[in-house]
Design a protein around this motif. Structure first.
Motif, PDB file in Angstrom:
ATOM      1  N   VAL A  56       0.805  -1.217   0.000  1.00 54.27           N
ATOM      2  CA  VAL A  56       0.000   0.000   0.000  1.00 54.27           C
ATOM      3  C   VAL A  56       0.843   1.274   0.000  1.00 54.27           C
ATOM      4  O   VAL A  56       0.405   2.300  -0.501  1.00 54.27           O
ATOM      5  CB  VAL A  56      -1.015   0.040   1.166  1.00 54.27           C
ATOM      6  CG1 VAL A  56      -2.084  -1.017   0.993  1.00 54.27           C
ATOM      7  CG2 VAL A  56      -0.335  -0.103   2.504  1.00 54.27           C
ATOM      8  N   SER A  57       2.033   1.210   0.602  1.00 53.84           N
ATOM      9  CA  SER A  57       2.836   2.427   0.648  1.00 53.84           C
ATOM     10  C   SER A  57       4.306   2.112   0.870  1.00 53.84           C
ATOM     11  O   SER A  57       4.680   1.002   1.247  1.00 53.84           O
ATOM     12  CB  SER A  57       2.331   3.379   1.740  1.00 53.84           C
ATOM     13  OG  SER A  57       2.529   2.822   3.020  1.00 53.84           O
ATOM     14  N   MET A  58       5.108   3.150   0.635  1.00 53.82           N
ATOM     15  CA  MET A  58       6.547   3.077   0.847  1.00 53.82           C
ATOM     16  C   MET A  58       6.988   4.407   1.436  1.00 53.82           C
ATOM     17  O   MET A  58       6.459   5.455   1.072  1.00 53.82           O
ATOM     18  CB  MET A  58       7.258   2.840  -0.476  1.00 53.82           C
ATOM     19  CG  MET A  58       8.768   2.838  -0.356  1.00 53.82           C
ATOM     20  SD  MET A  58       9.578   2.736  -1.962  1.00 53.82           S
ATOM     21  CE  MET A  58       8.946   1.203  -2.574  1.00 53.82           C
ATOM     22  N   LEU A  59       7.949   4.346   2.343  1.00 56.08           N
ATOM     23  CA  LEU A  59       8.484   5.546   2.956  1.00 56.08           C
ATOM     24  C   LEU A  59       9.998   5.545   2.803  1.00 56.08           C
ATOM     25  O   LEU A  59      10.649   4.538   3.072  1.00 56.08           O
ATOM     26  CB  LEU A  59       8.117   5.580   4.441  1.00 56.08           C
ATOM     27  CG  LEU A  59       8.624   6.782   5.210  1.00 56.08           C
ATOM     28  CD1 LEU A  59       7.512   7.346   6.068  1.00 56.08           C
ATOM     29  CD2 LEU A  59       9.802   6.402   6.060  1.00 56.08           C
ATOM     30  N   ILE A  60      10.536   6.676   2.339  1.00 48.55           N
ATOM     31  CA  ILE A  60      11.981   6.858   2.249  1.00 48.55           C
ATOM     32  C   ILE A  60      12.309   8.152   2.965  1.00 48.55           C
ATOM     33  O   ILE A  60      11.911   9.233   2.539  1.00 48.55           O
ATOM     34  CB  ILE A  60      12.469   6.909   0.787  1.00 48.55           C
ATOM     35  CG1 ILE A  60      12.070   5.643   0.035  1.00 48.55           C
ATOM     36  CG2 ILE A  60      13.984   7.118   0.748  1.00 48.55           C
ATOM     37  CD1 ILE A  60      12.364   5.672  -1.450  1.00 48.55           C
ATOM     38  N   SER A  61      13.028   8.030   4.074  1.00 48.76           N
ATOM     39  CA  SER A  61      13.385   9.191   4.885  1.00 48.76           C
ATOM     40  C   SER A  61      14.711   9.767   4.418  1.00 48.76           C
ATOM     41  O   SER A  61      15.567   9.039   3.925  1.00 48.76           O
ATOM     42  CB  SER A  61      13.490   8.754   6.347  1.00 48.76           C
ATOM     43  OG  SER A  61      14.047   9.776   7.125  1.00 48.76           O
ATOM     44  N   ASP A  62      14.906  11.070   4.610  1.00 44.10           N
ATOM     45  CA  ASP A  62      16.203  11.639   4.231  1.00 44.10           C
ATOM     46  C   ASP A  62      17.254  11.377   5.298  1.00 44.10           C
ATOM     47  O   ASP A  62      18.430  11.598   5.081  1.00 44.10           O
ATOM     48  CB  ASP A  62      16.117  13.121   3.881  1.00 44.10           C
ATOM     49  CG  ASP A  62      15.925  14.026   5.079  1.00 44.10           C
ATOM     50  OD1 ASP A  62      15.581  13.532   6.155  1.00 44.10           O
ATOM     51  OD2 ASP A  62      16.119  15.236   4.916  1.00 44.10           O
ATOM     52  N   SER A  63      16.846  10.876   6.450  1.00 39.63           N
ATOM     53  CA  SER A  63      17.820  10.516   7.468  1.00 39.63           C
ATOM     54  C   SER A  63      18.262   9.064   7.310  1.00 39.63           C
ATOM     55  O   SER A  63      19.114   8.583   8.036  1.00 39.63           O
ATOM     56  CB  SER A  63      17.240  10.730   8.868  1.00 39.63           C
ATOM     57  OG  SER A  63      16.109   9.909   9.050  1.00 39.63           O
ATOM     58  N   SER A  64      17.677   8.395   6.353  1.00 35.21           N
ATOM     59  CA  SER A  64      18.020   7.002   6.094  1.00 35.21           C
ATOM     60  C   SER A  64      19.357   6.902   5.374  1.00 35.21           C
ATOM     61  O   SER A  64      19.817   7.839   4.735  1.00 35.21           O
ATOM     62  CB  SER A  64      16.949   6.342   5.222  1.00 35.21           C
ATOM     63  OG  SER A  64      15.702   6.376   5.845  1.00 35.21           O
ATOM     64  N   GLU A  65      19.924   5.724   5.478  1.00 38.27           N
ATOM     65  CA  GLU A  65      21.107   5.424   4.700  1.00 38.27           C
ATOM     66  C   GLU A  65      20.671   5.178   3.260  1.00 38.27           C
ATOM     67  O   GLU A  65      19.500   4.959   2.989  1.00 38.27           O
ATOM     68  CB  GLU A  65      21.766   4.157   5.245  1.00 38.27           C
ATOM     69  CG  GLU A  65      22.188   4.242   6.688  1.00 38.27           C
ATOM     70  CD  GLU A  65      22.629   2.885   7.226  1.00 38.27           C
ATOM     71  OE1 GLU A  65      23.004   2.007   6.426  1.00 38.27           O
ATOM     72  OE2 GLU A  65      22.604   2.727   8.443  1.00 38.27           O
TER      73      GLU A  65
END
Length: 177
Positions: A128-137
């Motif tokens: 249903v969704s995907m999240l990509i954070s800018d604090s992620s590697e």
């Protein structure tokens, strides 16, 4: 597929600025998950140091773009691995859900049947969704699924280096990282 235009068309949600100091860029994309076509919401979480900086954000960071593009390019290899990991996770939790459905007077086979192969879960989960954070590697993201056994919380899969790192309820997955 060229993503430049898609990045510029992402919807910006910066109304939560006062609380979170981040901007959410949202878009939708069609995805094939192990033969199951889905439309998912993609969220790029971009941090900002000021309201002015938040208003100037128009696209995901370069690192987020690289993660997204690698995921999309490798999805046909990643998805079967994710499904196999979900199957392994499911085998460990299915009894808990079967007992709960029995206590509620519902048929556990309808929501949490026993399965032997990962493919048997394909029609029981829906991305249903995907999240990509800018604090992620780089190459780190979260996939969220609706699933038949936990209709309230769903299922979250945390990927690092495009490999499954952790699986649990979608709403609690972020709290433990």
């Amino acid at each position: 597929m060229g993503w430049k235009h898609w990045y510029r068309e992402l919807e910006q949600d910066d109304e939560a600025w006062d609380v979170s100091e981040e901007v959410v860029l949202r878009g939708r994309v069609h995805l094939d998950f192990c033969g199951q076509p889905s439309e998912i919401e993609v969220e790029f979480i971009v941090g900002a140091d000021s309201e002015e900086q938040a208003q100037a954000i128009e696209e995901p960071t370069e690192l987020q773009k690289k993660t997204w593009e690698k995921y999309m390019a490798c999805s046909s290899v990643i998805h079967p691995q994710v499904l196999e990991s979900i199957h392994h996770y499911y085998v460990g939790i299915v009894e808990k859900y079967r007992k709960a459905y029995s206590l509620w007077g519902e048929d556990p086979n309808e929501y949490a049947p026993y399965v032997e192969r990962s493919e048997q879960l394909s029609d029981r989960i829906q991305p249903v969704s995907m999240l990509i954070s800018d604090s992620s590697e780089q190459d780190e993201l979260y996939l969220n699924f609706s699933c038949s056994w936990d209709r309230e919380h769903g299922l979250g899969v945390h990927l690092k280096q495009m490999k499954v790192n952790r699986i649990q309820g979608a709403y609690t997955l972020y709290d433990l990282e």
